[in-house]
Design an enzyme around this catalytic site. Structure first.
Site, PDB file in Angstrom:
ATOM      1  N   SER A 144       0.626  -1.257   0.027  1.00  0.00           N
ATOM      2  CA  SER A 144       0.029   0.102  -0.033  1.00  0.00           C
ATOM      3  C   SER A 144       0.857   1.349  -0.080  1.00  0.00           C
ATOM      4  CB  SER A 144      -0.784   0.051   1.388  1.00  0.00           C
ATOM      5  OG  SER A 144      -1.850  -0.860   1.296  1.00  0.00           O
ATOM      6  N   HIS A 165      -2.102  -3.429  -6.914  1.00  0.00           N
ATOM      7  CA  HIS A 165      -2.752  -2.731  -5.615  1.00  0.00           C
ATOM      8  C   HIS A 165      -4.338  -3.073  -5.344  1.00  0.00           C
ATOM      9  CE1 HIS A 165      -3.427   0.494  -2.483  1.00  0.00           C
ATOM     10  NE2 HIS A 165      -3.204  -0.677  -1.846  1.00  0.00           N
ATOM     11  N   GLU A 177      -5.084  -0.990  -8.952  1.00  0.00           N
ATOM     12  CA  GLU A 177      -4.161  -0.100  -9.135  1.00  0.00           C
ATOM     13  C   GLU A 177      -3.191  -0.813  -9.889  1.00  0.00           C
ATOM     14  OE1 GLU A 177      -4.834   3.967  -6.430  1.00  0.00           O
ATOM     15  OE2 GLU A 177      -3.689   2.370  -5.679  1.00  0.00           O
ATOM     16  N   ASN A 215      -4.674   6.184  -2.258  1.00  0.00           N
ATOM     17  CA  ASN A 215      -4.294   6.430  -0.943  1.00  0.00           C
ATOM     18  C   ASN A 215      -3.634   7.818  -0.744  1.00  0.00           C
ATOM     19  OD1 ASN A 215      -5.200   4.317   0.275  1.00  0.00           O
ATOM     20  ND2 ASN A 215      -3.468   3.010   0.048  1.00  0.00           N
TER      21      ASN A 215
END
Ligand SMILES: NC(=O)c1ccc[n+]([C@@H]2O[C@H](COP(=O)([O-])OP(=O)(O)OC[C@H]3O[C@@H](n4cnc5c(N)ncnc54)[C@H](O)[C@@H]3O)[C@@H](O)[C@H]2O)c1
Length: 309
Positions: A144, A165, A177, A215
């Protein structure tokens, strides 16, 4: 061979494996994310080996997958019990387990890592796997917050290394992702995109930058909510209501923080603050530090910003 450029070597080495579809997947780490990815890959007809450190964890992972498949079957085959049972058996037959990552990587198209979020441990794992995995095997990390480039640096297959991801819970969340570093070959990147689509997911292309897309936007947003609270400019309840009713978000930032895990968010923001100390969006928070030091990680520990009992 001084006239062959680095790029030229990359093109040569990767073009030999052009368009090889990913069929056999080795997933390292049978926790929350690894088990979810294994379930989705097996459901979409991939042959999966799920690897973890001991049999007990693997038993928990496979029982979790089976339980989740039962819920899917109940919805999908509501009044056809036999078809439901067959569906579960077919998917589970695609999953095997192992505690030996090295032998699992000896014949696989993709090694997808979902172990603990620690750069040194991930580097150690990939460095060792690089010695045994076939040349065509693509390596990918589900990290992450760590740079894919740093993880890949422990291997000699920079052109066949990328990021995948996924989002929690993996069977429900449609997004993946796909991350390419400056050394990831186009063929590898295309294979990872195609694999994500084969899983029934919607991939987006990302550069290897902190937080990728989701994120990078979400973590500073949650941190801004904490800073608003720290300044006394709103209660957590009001901030949550405001974002749900005013912005149409399904959860407020504090509900989301508790769901993601305060320890996870602290780990990410502290890492970013260290690398980019002057960025006001990436400053650590005293409130977050205090809650984490008290073991209040959110939903998973029964208390975070809110209590869950
Ligand atoms: N939890 C999330 O919402 C989320 C979302 C996206 C990405 N990620 C990333 O996915 C990765 C895994 O996260 P998680 O939430 O599934 O963690 P988790 O703690 O649930 O699972 C990690 C698993 O890896 C195993 N493991 C650790 N070292 C190992 C090794 N050397 N070999 C084999 N197995 C090993 C552990 O026993 C554990 O079962 C992390 O990099 C995390 O940043 C997590």
């Amino acid at each position: 061979m001084a006239f062959v450029t680095h790029q030229g070597i990359r093109r040569l080495s990767s073009s030999a494996f052009r368009n090889a579809a990913i069929k056999h997947v080795t997933i390292i780490g049978g926790g929350l994310m690894g088990a979810g990815i294994a379930q989705v890959a097996a459901t979409t007809g991939h042959s999966v080996v799920l690897v973890d450190t001991n049999e007990e964890i693997l038993k928990k992972s496979t029982m979790g997958i089976e339980g989740s498949l039962k819920r899917v079957a109940k919805k999908k085959f509501a009044d056809k019990q036999e078809a439901g049972a067959e569906f579960i058996a077919t998917v589970m037959a695609n999953v095997s387990t192992s505690t030996d990552a090295m032998s699992a990587a000896e014949s696989t198209d993709l090694v997808l890592e979902a172990i603990v979020e620690n750069l040194k441990i991930k580097q150690g794992l990939f460095g060792a796997l690089d010695k045994v995995a076939p040349a065509h095997t693509i390596f990918a990390s589900n990290t992450s917050s760590l740079p894919i480039t740093d993880i890949a640096s422990s291997t000699g297959r920079l052109d066949r290394f990328g990021g995948l991801h996924f989002f929690n819970p993996v069977p429900m969340m449609k997004l993946v992702e796909v991350i390419g570093t400056s050394a990831t070959s186009q063929e590898t990147f295309d294979s990872l995109l195609a694999f994500s689509k084969a899983l029934g997911k919607t991939p987006v292309s990302c550069k290897d930058t902190p937080g990728f897309i989701v994120n990078r936007l979400l973590v500073p947003y949650m941190m801004e909510a904490i800073r608003l609270l720290e300044r006394g400019h709103g209660s957590k309840e009001d901030i949550d209501i405001a974002m749900k009713l005013g912005a149409g978000y399904p959860m407020g930032p504090f509900e989301l923080l508790d769901y993601v895990g305060l320890d996870t968010v602290k780990f990410i923001i502290d890492g970013w603050a260290e690398k980019d100390p002057d960025n006001p969006l990436m400053q650590p928070s005293e409130v977050l530090k205090k809650l984490v030091s008290e073991g209040k990680f959110g939903k998973k520990t029964g208390e975070g910003f809110y209590k869950y009992k």
